[in-house]
Design an enzyme around this catalytic site. Structure first.
Site, PDB file in Angstrom:
ATOM      1  N   GLU A  96       0.812  -1.218   0.000  1.00 15.64           N
ATOM      2  CA  GLU A  96       0.000   0.000   0.000  1.00 15.64           C
ATOM      3  C   GLU A  96       0.850   1.275   0.000  1.00 15.64           C
ATOM      4  OE1 GLU A  96      -4.147  -1.623   1.987  1.00 15.64           O
ATOM      5  OE2 GLU A  96      -2.472  -1.220   3.351  1.00 15.64           O
TER       6      GLU A  96
ATOM      7  N   ASP B  73     -11.655  -6.636  -3.292  1.00 13.39           N
ATOM      8  CA  ASP B  73     -12.469  -7.860  -3.209  1.00 13.39           C
ATOM      9  C   ASP B  73     -13.853  -7.493  -2.692  1.00 13.39           C
ATOM     10  OD1 ASP B  73     -10.540  -7.761  -0.606  1.00 13.39           O
ATOM     11  OD2 ASP B  73     -12.563  -8.381  -0.050  1.00 13.39           O
TER      12      ASP B  73
HETATM   13  C1  3QA Z   1      -5.926  -7.789   4.650  1.00 14.74           C
HETATM   14  C2  3QA Z   1      -5.418  -6.362   4.592  1.00 14.74           C
HETATM   15  C3  3QA Z   1      -5.679  -5.608   5.876  1.00 14.74           C
HETATM   16  O1  3QA Z   1      -4.683  -4.637   6.088  1.00 14.74           O
HETATM   17  C4  3QA Z   1      -7.010  -4.940   5.621  1.00 14.74           C
HETATM   18  C5  3QA Z   1      -6.184  -5.610   3.538  1.00 14.74           C
HETATM   19  C6  3QA Z   1      -9.278  -5.708   1.828  1.00 14.74           C
HETATM   20  N1  3QA Z   1     -10.228  -6.692   1.792  1.00 14.74           N
HETATM   21  C7  3QA Z   1     -10.627  -6.943   3.065  1.00 14.74           C
HETATM   22  C8  3QA Z   1     -11.553  -7.856   3.613  1.00 14.74           C
HETATM   23  N2  3QA Z   1     -11.701  -7.876   4.951  1.00 14.74           N
HETATM   24  C9  3QA Z   1     -10.990  -7.032   5.738  1.00 14.74           C
HETATM   25  N3  3QA Z   1     -10.095  -6.149   5.256  1.00 14.74           N
HETATM   26  C10 3QA Z   1      -9.907  -6.108   3.917  1.00 14.74           C
HETATM   27  N4  3QA Z   1      -6.924  -4.602   4.219  1.00 14.74           N
HETATM   28  C11 3QA Z   1      -4.980  -8.591   5.428  1.00 14.74           C
HETATM   29  S1  3QA Z   1      -5.114 -10.290   5.277  1.00 14.74           S
HETATM   30  C12 3QA Z   1      -4.057 -10.746   4.000  1.00 14.74           C
HETATM   31  C13 3QA Z   1      -2.621 -10.790   4.403  1.00 14.74           C
HETATM   32  O2  3QA Z   1      -1.834 -11.438   3.452  1.00 14.74           O
HETATM   33  C14 3QA Z   1      -8.184  -4.217   3.604  1.00 14.74           C
HETATM   34  C15 3QA Z   1      -9.078  -5.322   3.123  1.00 14.74           C
HETATM   35  N5  3QA Z   1     -12.276  -8.679   2.854  1.00 14.74           N
HETATM   36  C16 3QA Z   1      -0.603 -11.788   3.975  1.00 14.74           C
HETATM   37  C17 3QA Z   1      -0.062 -12.948   3.223  1.00 14.74           C
HETATM   38  O3  3QA Z   1      -0.054 -14.084   4.059  1.00 14.74           O
END
Ligand code: 3QA
Length: 230
Positions: free
Chosen positions: A12, A196
């Site tokens: 980000e 998403d």
């Molecule tokens: C997701 C990130 C966290 O900082 C919140 C993305 C996008 N879609 C979402 C959803 N529910 C909640 N939040 C979000 N951000 C972290 S988990 C993935 C980590 O990957 C916004 C967001 N549906 C790491 C690799 O293992």
């Protein structure tokens, strides 16, 4: 003037750091803070790591330790509103913590005594965001963002959050940053690009679109910075 630009994940803030030719990296409170001068104005950039606790720590640090007097957040979010598609931008009008629950005592979701269910974003920064959007010829939605320490990948939970908070998008940091900025009287702006739809396909969609959506958001936030510093 000193502007904080924060994200939660490296992806980000990477597009923002790429735009700055030169910055100084400082290690503080188990994190890295990037200081730069951009068009004569000081910037402090950082990604907090994921969730409400880390984002609280980073927002507080940027204000109290680095002396930032404005905060812009750039990142991605899950869509609740069906009008928000992958890549679309949403400006938070107000934010709430969807996982804050003392309803057993008759309080509404998102509320604790001496707190508030919603924290409102800075009106001037929202107005500037709308100007920037029209200059760029982009449609940017305004709406409510719900924050919690959960990656939501479940239609039922998503719909509950949408119904309970009238939220249009959800993520994991915005409301905690809002609480900090509100308490410390620092104007803030939370922008998110959709990665998403917070449904059963969310993790796949997120992995696919994190980078491109993060770039959408970062480019917009840097246009905001251009307007703030001019
Ligand atoms: C997701 C990130 C966290 O900082 C919140 C993305 C996008 N879609 C979402 C959803 N529910 C909640 N939040 C979000 N951000 C972290 S988990 C993935 C980590 O990957 C916004 C967001 N549906 C790491 C690799 O293992």
């Amino acid at each position: 003037m000193k502007i904080a630009i924060m994200g939660a994940m490296p992806e980000e803030v990477a597009p923002i750091l790429e735009k700055l030719q030169d910055y100084k990296t400082t290690q503080y409170a188990n994190n890295k803070y990037y200081e730069a001068t951009y068009k004569g104005v000081e910037l402090v950039i950082a990604y907090s790591k994921i969730g409400k606790v880390f984002s609280t720590l980073t927002a507080t640090t940027m204000i109290q330790h680095f002396g930032c007097d404005k905060l812009l957040f750039s990142g991605v979010a899950g869509a609740i509103s069906p009008t928000l598609k992958v890549g679309d931008l949403i400006i938070a009008t107000k934010l709430s913590q969807h996982d804050l629950d003392i309803t057993a005592f008759g309080h509404p979701f998102g509320y604790v005594p001496e707190g508030a269910v919603f924290i409102e974003s800075d009106k001037d920064l929202i107005a500037l965001g709308k100007e920037v959007a029209s200059e760029m010829g982009k449609t940017v939605q305004e709406g409510i963002i719900a924050t919690g320490d959960q990656f939501v990948a479940n239609e039922e939970r998503k719909n509950w959050i949408g119904d309970t908070f009238k939220a249009d998008a959800l993520e994991m940091e915005g409301a905690s940053v809002a609480v900090v900025c509100d308490a410390l009287d620092v104007p803030f702006f939370i922008l998110r690009a959709i990665s998403d739809a917070a449904d059963m396909d969310a993790s796949f969609s997120f992995d696919e679109f994190l980078e491109t959506s993060a770039v959408e958001s970062a480019e917009f936030v840097m246009k905001m910075v251009d307007r703030i510093v001019e």
